[in-house]
Design an enzyme around this catalytic site. Structure first.
Site, PDB file in Angstrom:
ATOM      1  N   HIS A  29       0.842  -1.196   0.000  1.00 22.43           N
ATOM      2  CA  HIS A  29       0.000   0.000   0.000  1.00 22.43           C
ATOM      3  C   HIS A  29       0.878   1.246   0.000  1.00 22.43           C
ATOM      4  CE1 HIS A  29      -2.298  -3.353   1.594  1.00 22.43           C
ATOM      5  NE2 HIS A  29      -3.398  -2.725   1.219  1.00 22.43           N
ATOM      6  N   HIS A 264      -4.191   3.036  -3.356  1.00 22.71           N
ATOM      7  CA  HIS A 264      -4.338   2.524  -1.996  1.00 22.71           C
ATOM      8  C   HIS A 264      -3.586   1.199  -1.833  1.00 22.71           C
ATOM      9  CE1 HIS A 264      -6.187   0.587   1.485  1.00 22.71           C
ATOM     10  NE2 HIS A 264      -6.319  -0.448   0.683  1.00 22.71           N
ATOM     11  N   GLU A 407     -18.867  -4.447  23.736  1.00 24.87           N
ATOM     12  CA  GLU A 407     -18.026  -5.645  23.866  1.00 24.87           C
ATOM     13  C   GLU A 407     -16.779  -5.582  22.992  1.00 24.87           C
ATOM     14  OE1 GLU A 407     -21.281  -5.681  23.162  1.00 24.87           O
ATOM     15  OE2 GLU A 407     -22.198  -6.513  24.975  1.00 24.87           O
ATOM     16  N   HIS A 470     -29.555 -15.710  23.467  1.00 25.21           N
ATOM     17  CA  HIS A 470     -28.559 -15.579  24.533  1.00 25.21           C
ATOM     18  C   HIS A 470     -27.849 -16.895  24.858  1.00 25.21           C
ATOM     19  CE1 HIS A 470     -30.201 -11.662  24.978  1.00 25.21           C
ATOM     20  NE2 HIS A 470     -29.614 -11.413  26.134  1.00 25.21           N
TER      21      HIS A 470
END
Ligand code: TPP
Length: 664
Positions: A29, A264, A407, A470
């Site tokens: 890159h 890029h 999380e 869950h």
């Protein structure tokens, strides 16, 4: 003010080295490295307190290239600054066993603080470093004796900001007023698929202002004076993290490639490289060329040694004045765990392993005074906290970090705390099912070999009424598939003590604790093998005699296996019950031990775990069987769900008897 000649020559050296390395590898890159060469130059030559001769000095400023794909920028600059990264290694960019892999790798290249590549992670790792710095400063600094006082610099890109992780982590940084963070956002309007106008249009400045950051803009990435001014403002701002939005042009300097998405991730091609060198006033026939004056100008070893020596003097004075603190410092930076007494739980008591873990955490909390961590807004349920340790906030760096419902950021922040050093065993906690939301960070903790703990509770369908969203089913297998992660599912309270002991003592990788919501009987060890067997991954818990049948169970199902084993034995079967809390630890045991626990000649082996069977045949063998769950769970009281899915005495006995019959 225009850049001076030596400044410009240095910047263009970073550009040409980066171009050449990518061209030679024919992969990489180049564009972002060329665009951000002035910023890298400034940070490494002028701004950061760092010492190329000692990249591990505790009070160095930290640098993270969150846009890890642009790593050739960092490699070129590290080489010029005098780090142990030779020009040969730059020439071997992306080659087998080179020090210059395709993305920056922790503990692989000196001067690389953390592995980056999955966009967003480095952004959040930097926030973790900010947490660590704040906590350690509060723990160890004394009036007129600041031994912890450094900044964290991060370069991030459009991709980093598009990833939701950067929002989560940015929000926590703002809430906690992590004023020592200085981030640079490479605003080049380009990603892989084209310009950002097709996919990223919000007002980024307003976004970070809303998150409580100090936001500045620099209109031209080549303007060192403007960058300097912004950095100086960022340093003055002590209450808010800073982000500087830097307008850059990808592949700056390349006549045709500039501002194109192609620059890029593709080499410019030999012609464009030559054209760029010409445009910069360089000889296109020269490759990996470093002008002598640039080498002298950019080398930071002497200055780095001075900076480190100056800190060493402060540190010696502090050590002399506060010898007890110095002892604690050494323990913290060595990652040492002090002495602690393993809690022993009474047989018979019904206790969820999450509840046992809470007791265990209080037992070791003083043995690891710089251990910090927290849960993603579930302390009420996970019970993971250091009671009396205080909350981490903008005013007080307590040991319990309220991560909020974030999380993914929690995972990456814990990783950042770990790579910072000084905070022993950072941990993050939530329900096991939500490990899915943290998985990219968990994977990186394993890849980097970080000594962190993932403490996950509510670890089976036995959690009950919350239902299938869950209830982990495929989760054990998914986590066991991550190399170098130890997944530990303790059977009862005493195995939980040992699970935490193993987790604290592991130095070379993460340990995941899988803890039950539901109560399980504390097994009577006078009658059974000791819980210390957990440390070997699996052990014979009990047997009625040289076995014809082996029941292998994990976690909350071990008690059921034992009950079934006793029933089968009473009916005349020679049966063994194996508790197998951790596959990975068992794998590490000598073959003789493994064969002792699971004798190859015993073919009737039944595994009992409330998750998918995937992988269990490794232990049950080609003739064994599994009581598993091959579908999603259901909403009902936990004991009902377990019962309905076959985790009951009758079914285990029936399945075991059928297996025995089939095998013999
Ligand atoms: C999580 C993640 N998704 C996808 C990628 C693949 N990828 C690498 S760079 C990039 C985006 C490039 O845009 P930007 O972040 O603006 O970097 P620049 O083009 O400016 O170098 C993508 C999608 C990745 N590295 N990480």
């Amino acid at each position: 003010m225009a850049n001076t000649e030596i400044e410009q020559l240095s910047i263009d050296t970073i550009r040409t080295l980066s171009m050449d390395a990518v061209q030679q590898a024919n992969a990489g890159h180049p564009g972002t490295a060329m665009a951000l060469a002035p910023l890298a130059y400034l940070l490494y030559t002028e701004v950061m307190n760092h010492n190329p001769a000692n990249p591990h000095w505790p009070n160095r400023d930290r640098f993270i290239l969150s846009a890890g794909h642009a790593c050739v920028l960092q490699y070129s600059t590290l080489h010029l600054a005098g780090y142990n990264l030779s020009l040969e290694e730059l020439k071997r960019f992306r080659q087998w066993q080179s020090k210059t892999p395709g993305h920056p790798e922790y503990r692989h290249t000196e001067g690389v603080e953390v592995t980056t590549g999955p966009l967003g992670q480095g952004f959040a790792n930097g926030v973790g470093m900010g947490f660590a710095e704040r906590f350690l400063a509060q723990t160890f600094n004394r009036p007129h004796h600041d031994v912890v006082d450094h900044r964290v610099y991060v370069i991030c890109s459009d991709g980093d900001l598009m990833e939701g992780l950067s929002y989560e982590a940015g929000s926590l940084a703002g809430t906690n007023a992590l004023g020592k963070l200085t981030y640079f956002y490479d605003d080049n309007h380009i990603t892989i698929d084209g310009t950002t106008s097709i996919s990223f249009t919000e007002d980024r400045a307003a976004r970070f202002e809303a998150l409580g950051w100090h936001v500045q803009s620099v209109d031209d990435a080549n303007d060192l004076a403007a960058l300097r001014a912004a950095i100086s403002n960022a340093h003055e701002e002590t209450e808010r993290p800073s982000i500087v939005i830097v307008r850059s042009h990808i592949a700056f300097g390349a006549p045709r490639a500039v501002d194109t998405a192609k620059a890029h991730g593709s080499p410019l091609g030999p012609e464009e490289v030559a054209a760029t060198k010409k445009a910069l006033g360089w000889d296109p026939e020269k490759f990996f060329y470093i002008p002598g004056e640039v080498a002298a100008h950019m080398n930071r070893i002497e200055r780095g040694n001075e900076l480190e020596t100056e800190w060493e003097q402060r540190f010696s004075a502090w050590s002399e004045k506060f010898p007890r603190d110095r002892e604690r410092w050494d323990a913290a930076w060595d990652g040492r765990i002090g002495a602690w007494d393993l809690p022993e739980f009474e047989a018979g008591e019904e206790l969820a392993t999450r509840a046992a873990a809470k007791t265990v955490m209080q037992a070791f909390k003083h043995a690891v005074p710089t251990m910090i961590g927290g849960a993603a807004d579930l302390v009420e349920s996970t019970y993971t906290e250091f009671v009396g340790g205080g909350l981490f906030s903008d005013m007080w760096a307590g040991r319990n970090i309220p991560f909020g419902i974030r999380e993914h950021a929690m995972g990456a922040i814990v990783n950042g705390i770990a790579v910072h050093g000084g905070c022993v065993k950072p941990y993050g906690s939530t329900f096991l099912i939500f490990s899915d939301y943290m998985r990219p960070a968990v994977r990186l903790s394993a890849l980097m070999g970080l000594p962190v703990v993932w403490a996950w509770t509510h670890d089976s369908v036995g959690l009950g009424p919350d239902g299938p969203t869950h209830q982990p089913v495929e989760t054990y297998a998914a986590l066991r598939a991550i190399p170098n992660l130890w997944f530990v599912r303790p059977a009862d309270a005493n195995e939980t003590s040992w699970a935490w002991k193993v987790a604290l003592e592991r130095a070379d990788g993460p340990v995941a604790l899988s803890l039950s919501r539901e109560k399980v009987p504390t097994l009577d060890r006078s009658d059974l093998a000791p819980a210390s067997g957990l440390a070997r991954g699996a052990y014979t818990l009990w047997e009625s005699g040289s076995p014809d049948l082996i029941l292998i169970a994990t976690g909350a199902q071990v008690g059921l296996a034992l009950e079934a084993g006793r029933k089968l034995a009473a009916d005349g079967t020679a049966v063994r019950v194996v508790s197998m809390p951790c596959w990975e630890l068992f794998e590490e045991q000598p073959a003789a031990y493994r064969d002792e626990v699971l004798p190859p000649e015993v073919k009737a082996r039944l595994s009992i775990e409330p998750g998918v069977e995937l992988g269990w045949s490794r232990w049950t063998g080609d003739r064994g069987a599994s009581i598993s769950i091959e579908h999603f769970g259901a909403s009902a009281p936990g004991e009902v769900v377990l019962e309905k899915f076959g985790y009951n005495l009758d079914n285990v006995v029936a399945r075991a008897s059928a297996l025995l019959e089939r095998v013999s």
